[in-house]
Design a protein around this motif. Structure first.
Motif, short mmCIF file in Angstrom:
data_model
loop_
_atom_site.label_atom_id
_atom_site.label_comp_id
_atom_site.label_asym_id
_atom_site.label_seq_id
_atom_site.Cartn_x
_atom_site.Cartn_y
_atom_site.Cartn_z
N LYS A 55 69.37 71.96 13.49
CA LYS A 55 70.32 72.27 14.56
C LYS A 55 70.29 71.23 15.68
N LEU A 56 69.24 70.42 15.70
CA LEU A 56 69.18 69.37 16.71
C LEU A 56 70.35 68.39 16.57
N LEU A 57 70.94 68.39 15.37
CA LEU A 57 72.09 67.51 15.14
C LEU A 57 73.33 68.04 15.85
N TYR A 58 73.26 69.31 16.28
CA TYR A 58 74.41 69.93 16.93
C TYR A 58 74.00 70.32 18.34
N PRO A 59 74.43 69.59 19.35
CA PRO A 59 74.00 69.84 20.74
C PRO A 59 74.22 71.26 21.23
N PHE B 112 65.92 79.51 17.07
CA PHE B 112 65.36 79.30 15.74
C PHE B 112 63.88 78.95 15.84
N TYR B 113 63.53 78.11 16.80
CA TYR B 113 62.13 77.77 17.00
C TYR B 113 61.34 78.99 17.47
N PHE B 114 61.93 79.78 18.35
CA PHE B 114 61.26 80.96 18.88
C PHE B 114 60.90 81.93 17.76
#
Length: 213
Positions: free
Chosen positions: A121-125, A132-134
């Protein structure tokens, strides 16, 4: 009425029952008849509600990986929380631990998948990377704690009830979070995190209480 609409109605109705029964069970005296009866109702309605929501998250126009994550996490908490009661000292010799390793192993794999999804998702600001990390970290934390518990040779006599409270409180958190998101239509990212923080404080309170017994 189409299939998706029917599933959503069933999911919401069962979720409402789970939220009410879970609230009664949580604040009633532990071990009382009321606690046990409302707890059983919470388990049945919650696991059905979560299971129904999984296919809905993949129907066109209803795709939602975060709600899917909540559903999987809820089912894990319910299954593990119920099985925690089997870890009474008198049952340990007859307990089939492979089932618990399997449940927690699936959750561990799911946690890794969520972390990878967060990285993607880092590819999508504008993507909800933080959530997701949480939930990925939360899934890994719970499953690793499970592995350490299963491997422990000498388990404290009251450890099973502490696990039960912690895991069932996690399932209740999922129910409450879903209510805020779907029922009250609160969309802020804090809605995903604040209930978890509050219930964690509740869990810590009970963990300390049982640690003194």
């Amino acid at each position: 009425m189409d299939l998706v609409r029917l599933l959503i109605i069933a999911h919401a109705a069962l979720g409402g029952i789970a939220l009410i029964s879970g609230s009664i069970s949580m604040f009633s005296k532990k071990g009382s008849l009321l606690h046990k009866q409302t707890g059983k109702l919470f388990v049945g309605s919650m696991i059905l509600s979560a299971a129904i929501s999984i296919p809905v998250c993949f129907f066109p126009g209803h795709e939602n990986m975060l709600l899917f994550s909540i559903a999987v996490f809820t089912i894990y908490c319910i299954l593990s929380g119920q099985r925690a009661l089997l870890f009474k000292p008198t049952n340990l010799l007859h307990l089939k631990l492979w089932k618990d390793w399997l449940i927690s192993g699936v959750m561990f794999s799911f946690g890794i998948a969520l972390m990878l999804e967060g990285a993607f998702k880092l590819l999508y600001p504008n993507g909800p990377t933080l959530l997701f990390y949480f939930f990925g970290i939360l899934s890994l934390f719970f499953s690793i704690q499970d592995f350490l518990f299963f491997a422990k040779k000498n388990k404290p006599a009251n450890e099973f009830i502490k696990r039960h409270i912690g895991l069932m409180s996690g399932a209740y958190t999922s129910s409450f979070t879903a209510f805020l998101l779907a029922g009250l239509q609160l969309k802020h990212w804090l809605v995903w995190i604040v209930p978890t923080v509050l219930i964690t404080i509740w869990i810590i309170y009970w963990m300390r209480k049982y640690s003194k017994t």
